[in-house]
Design an enzyme around this catalytic site. Structure first.
Site: not given
Lengths: 690, 690
Positions: A409-410, A438
């Site tokens: 994530d991120n 991501e």
């Protein structure tokens, strides 16, 4: 390898050396060696000239090429040195000259891991002598001196040889010495047998190496080719207003398997923070039974290595891992390096969090989005190494539980050097582990993350809708250098992205985007609900209405209007079709209509082609001429060829390149044609009902 | 910088590190620093990613660009660090963002020498704060915490500042502290004055550098733009069968100056070997008064730092150097690293020469050419460093005598690392010195020599005759990366090359090749005799009949049929025309006829354009349509523009792009049109008689 360092920041006065040649020469002189005469450069494949590893898939062939040459007219020889993953030995493979001083060697990548290669070249003194001697001979000049030089090279070869090699050369030398006839000696030294015997003990005394060696990250097939299915485990059950369990997820596996997916991706499964917990629809005040966001990781009961008690226990998770495997799928897990305010790390490692002037910790923001329920760790603090190690330990923990794919994530809000380190560390321990980035951010950063080791990357696909946009974007993604490090994964939707195209386009829009994702990119995915054409958004946004992110949800997986048959057909075709399992073979072709995208993927041996004509407009019927790439398919204008269409199962014979087709998006928004040079009888992988 | 090394040849087991990130991180951790967060990459200009220096001319502007970005949403700032030639200090120049994370800085290259540059980037904490604070303000949220953070940054700035900078910041802080009104504090901290005051003392604590710095070799104008005239000094006189002297050369200077040449290039002027001296027409037996080949350097009376007594003394040479300068020209000298068998080096440094099995030294060969009068030095021997030094001393000797241009004979038969060393050493001592590589060899080696530091390079121009050949070759030479290091010098002919095109094409062929050389390339040259259309060859070869290489010659410089007027006109135009003084502005345009090449050079400001339509066939009259590049000239379809033609002096008005022209090669084989936006009254640089 980082391109920049902030080690002991120098004043600008202290940067670098004045003349890079000078220290090298001093070193050579001190060593008693001779300066190099051979140049090795333009080595391919390489990312940014070798700063980063290039990526390949196990089973691929790797062609290594380089410009190799030396001054003067002497002949050279070159070898590719290969260190296969997990070994320390180097293997030498002869390189072959192409034209214009370009050399090549091809190896098959037989196992996953980090392979390294270097190129070695040396002057081939015997071949040089033979070439020059042949000219003297042709010119009818006296051979005496030339032969004496050849005899010296033979003596040198003997001194390098041992065992049989040495015996063989000694016999040759004896034959030479026992005659004094130049003609007989010439015949002897020019014989292929002598060349072969000397070649076994090459004189590499002036060899040079390309420096430093280059790396290839060889990954398993799933890094390139896979169909993903994303779920919130807590919403896989049947009871409203309460969490489903891992066992509910196990119950869903047969249906997901039937759709043909390879990877089942779970959003975070950890305990969810109670402080500042989000309520339904992202409200800042949760009520009693609101479960909170799965991305607000950690509470009193544990952090990144714990499991949300509502989902079950570690045993339940282990059952899910096994069951998924039994259903032909593997799990992908979310790695979200962030904490709820009540994550144990805040107590145990307060130094990992930056305090504001009033002593509080700032919550996460990605303007205009606010994450009041999340705080970020601080990578810019003295104890960074223990933080890095803790994150690595989290990954190792789940690897030990059988997880081999991490969707990160991120990643673009953490230092890229951290990812370089983490991925290298993890893949050294287990080269089967894959990471998916991501990052929806600026293109240079997305590329940098891919260069840094992420196996796969999220893309802008979700927002590329028109013919021009799609062709431009695919052209960028299929650039040879970019394909060397960036592997796209096309999600049709995500929990954060319900594209407006889907919100307004109806069922046809979902089918169009499905065809595009599944055939343009070898790796693609859907977030659950897509198969049901779920299209209700928070008005004016790309957010799902009543998003699963903030509440339990019960889905009706057989809701009318679903497109599960299409998904099944496409996934079945993808698995059967080698052409669809790669990206480098994507080619766009002429389609007269502005709303029709026509493209092909053809195997290198031309045994199989998939041709897709898809309308990008979900509504009107379109009529257009398309032009088949007959030459690329290995066909001529005057032969018939047969295709099978995916949705209708229709077999059709064609002849010639130009054809008029009609696409009615209300019936089928695309024509997906499979051509096989040798179609198998009763092939059920195209057409028909699933 | 060499790409390969043969230092202490390692076994393949010992190559390189496993993971380049790991040692870097260990170093960072040991130093107490933080890992870098900023990435700097794709720095341009760079040759092979920075392995070699890029070349520019003094007065050029240098645009340095790079991708610079960091993770997260903080803002960054970047600077170009420049170390101008001959200094140790670094100057910092702010870089400006373009789009897509690309940054740029432009500097003017004010002096010759080796300039180095690096890029530095850091997080701009105050700008980041200001950006985030503005969002909070816009959202109407409370500013208290944000202001407190701003005040902390202000305090940090004060701690970095001294003198006036500090005073200014203290006044701001005082203003802040004396109110407790958030609105007033916001106004204050958001003011441009505060931003400017903080920007004077930037916090570069997390700065990163691109590593290593890149280099630019800044050379004088003659490295790009010059017209060369090559002579055998001994054949510049009027008496047959004996050598001319330097004073005869001085006598020739006014005529050569009148032709408009910038560089007078002398083939070697050193004593000529007597052993195996070549006779007329390359015969292996010289007779008494045969002078031998100028390239068989050295005899009892001296070697590379001596002067052939027949030409005069060092004083005579000094007179020639001065006289050339007075006539607006400079001398170029031949550097031929080779010896006659009676060169003093063979006695003084026998270790520099390789012996054959019978103790003899092999003469030079370039099959099928044989040079019985020449032996080569051996670069592969233990005493290589003294040989290198001796060659360097030769160059320094002639530099001290006023020579600043060296045309290097056959550099491709010596190690490229030697040239890298020699040119760097010499240009450090005197950056005005230029080297021209006479390498007719394989393209990769020619390019490598240019990368290694040669200011200019011989080319394949002599053998590019057709429209397709010329367009292809010029396209290659004007590739952006290649122009960064390779500067072509187009010789129409050389003592070794009388192209068959000139042998058979008559006077028109000479005029055609002259126009091409003088207008396609900013640097070009002729070997004397070209202006007289000397075309007699040894049959079946490109060798001149009765070549000057092996005998004295007396030329009639006013021989009927000469093309001196054309040369004078072209050289005058070249000097007056900024457009012709560069290579990067060459563009080819449509000319319907296959034998007509039509191209332009236009200045970036569009003030001047030179348009050349030249027939490549020396015989028939051609009629063709040509298409003017009106848009590139800054003209529209409906305005008149005027040109002056070089050979006829004709002024002509044109309108529109397409025109039919007629070229009669017996009259003038080319139309050379000069267009000036603001033509000067009575401009005599185009047209008219010289």
């Amino acid at each position: 390898m980082p391109t920049a360092s902030r080690l002991d920041p120098p004043g600008p006065q202290s940067i670098g050396a004045v003349d890079p040649t000078a220290p090298l020469l001093a070193e050579i002189a001190a060593s008693g060696a001779l300066p190099p005469r051979i140049v090795i450069e333009q080595v391919r494949p390489a990312v940014d000239g070798g700063r980063f590893a290039v990526k390949r898939i196990v089973g691929d062939e790797l062609d290594v090429e380089a410009d190799i040459f030396r001054d003067g007219s002497d002949q050279i020889a070159a070898a590719l040195l290969v260190q296969i993953p997990g070994t320390v030995e180097w293997t030498r493979i002869a390189m072959q000259p192409l034209d214009n001083d370009r050399w090549i060697a091809r190896i098959r990548l037989g196992q996953i891991g980090r392979l390294r290669f270097a190129i070695e070249a040396w002057t081939d003194r015997f071949a040089s002598w033979r070439g020059a001697a042949a000219k003297t001979f042709k010119a009818g000049q006296t051979m005496t001196m030339v032969l004496a030089q050849g005899r010296e090279l033979l003596a040198a070869a003997i001194s390098r040889a041992v065992g049989d090699d040495r015996e063989r050369l000694l016999v040759i030398a004896e034959g030479y010495d026992k005659t004094s006839d130049d003609a007989a000696r010439t015949d002897l030294l020019f014989s292929d047998g002598v060349a072969a015997a000397v070649a076994l003990v090459p004189d590499r005394s002036d060899r040079v190496f390309q420096d430093p060696p280059l790396a290839v990250i060889v990954e398993r097939e799933a890094a390139r080719f896979a169909a993903w299915y994303e779920i919130f485990p807590r919403s896989q059950g049947t009871l409203p207003r309460r969490s489903a369990s891992f066992d509910d997820c196990i119950g869903r596996l047969p249906a997901i398997q039937a759709l043909g997916f390879d990877v089942l991706y779970l959003v975070p499964i950890h305990p969810i923070g109670t402080m500042n917990r989000k309520g339904r629809d992202n409200s800042v005040n949760a009520v009693a039974d609101d479960p909170g966001s799965s991305y607000a990781i950690g509470n009193r009961s544990g952090g990144h290595t714990a499991i949300d008690p509502e989902l079950g226990t570690i045993d339940g998770f282990r059952r899910l891992v096994c069951a998924a495997r039994e259903h032909g799928m593997e799990l992908a897990m979310d790695l979200a390096v962030q904490c709820a305010p009540d994550h144990p790390w805040l107590q145990d490692h307060p130094q990992w969090f930056r305090r504001q002037p009033d002593g509080s910790i700032k919550f996460a923001e990605n303007p205009p989005k606010k994450y009041e329920d999340i705080v970020n760790v601080d990578f810019d603090q003295a104890d960074w190494m223990s933080l890095w190690q803790a994150i690595k330990d989290v990954v190792l923990f789940w690897i030990a539980e059988g997880v081999k794919i991490f969707r990160v994530d991120n990643p673009h809000t953490k230092p890229v050097i951290f990812w370089q380190w983490l991925i290298a560390e993890i893949q050294r321990a287990d080269p089967a582990v894959l990471f998916l980035a991501e990052a929806f951010t600026r293109p240079k950063m997305m590329n940098q993350l891919a260069k840094s080791g992420f196996s796969q990357s999220y893309t802008y696909f979700t927002w590329r809708n028109t013919k021009r946009e799609l062709i431009d974007y695919m052209t960028e993604l299929t650039d040879v250098e970019m394909m060397g490090y960036f592997r796209p994964l096309f999600f049709t939707n995500t929990p954060d992205i319900l594209p407006s195209y889907l919100q307004t386009g109806g069922r046809a829009a979902f089918r169009i985007r499905l065809v595009l994702a599944a055939t343009l990119s070898p790796a693609y995915g859907i977030y659950n609900g897509f198969e049901l054409c779920e299209a209700e958004a928070v008005p004016g946004t790309e957010e799902y209405a009543h998003s699963e992110k903030y509440q339990y949800k019960v889905w009706d997986w057989d809701r009318p209007g679903h497109i599960k048959a299409d998904i099944t057909r496409l996934n079945r075709l993808r698995r059967a079709s080698p052409a669809l399992q790669r990206l480098d073979n994507l080619r766009f072709h002429e389609a007269a209509h502005d709303d029709v995208l026509f493209y092909s993927k053809i195997t290198p041996d031309r045994d199989e082609a998939v041709l897709v004509a898809v309308t990008l407009a979900p509504r009107p019927v379109v009529r257009t001429e398309i032009v088949f790439p007959l030459a690329a398919m290995g066909l001529s204008d005057d032969v018939d060829f047969e295709t099978v269409e995916l949705f209708t199962g229709e077999r059709r014979r064609w002849r010639g390149a130009r054809h008029l087709i009609v696409i009615d998006p209300e019936v089928n928004p695309a024509m997906v044609l499979r051509y096989q040079k040798r179609p198998m009888a009763g092939d059920s992988t195209t057409g028909g009902t699933p």
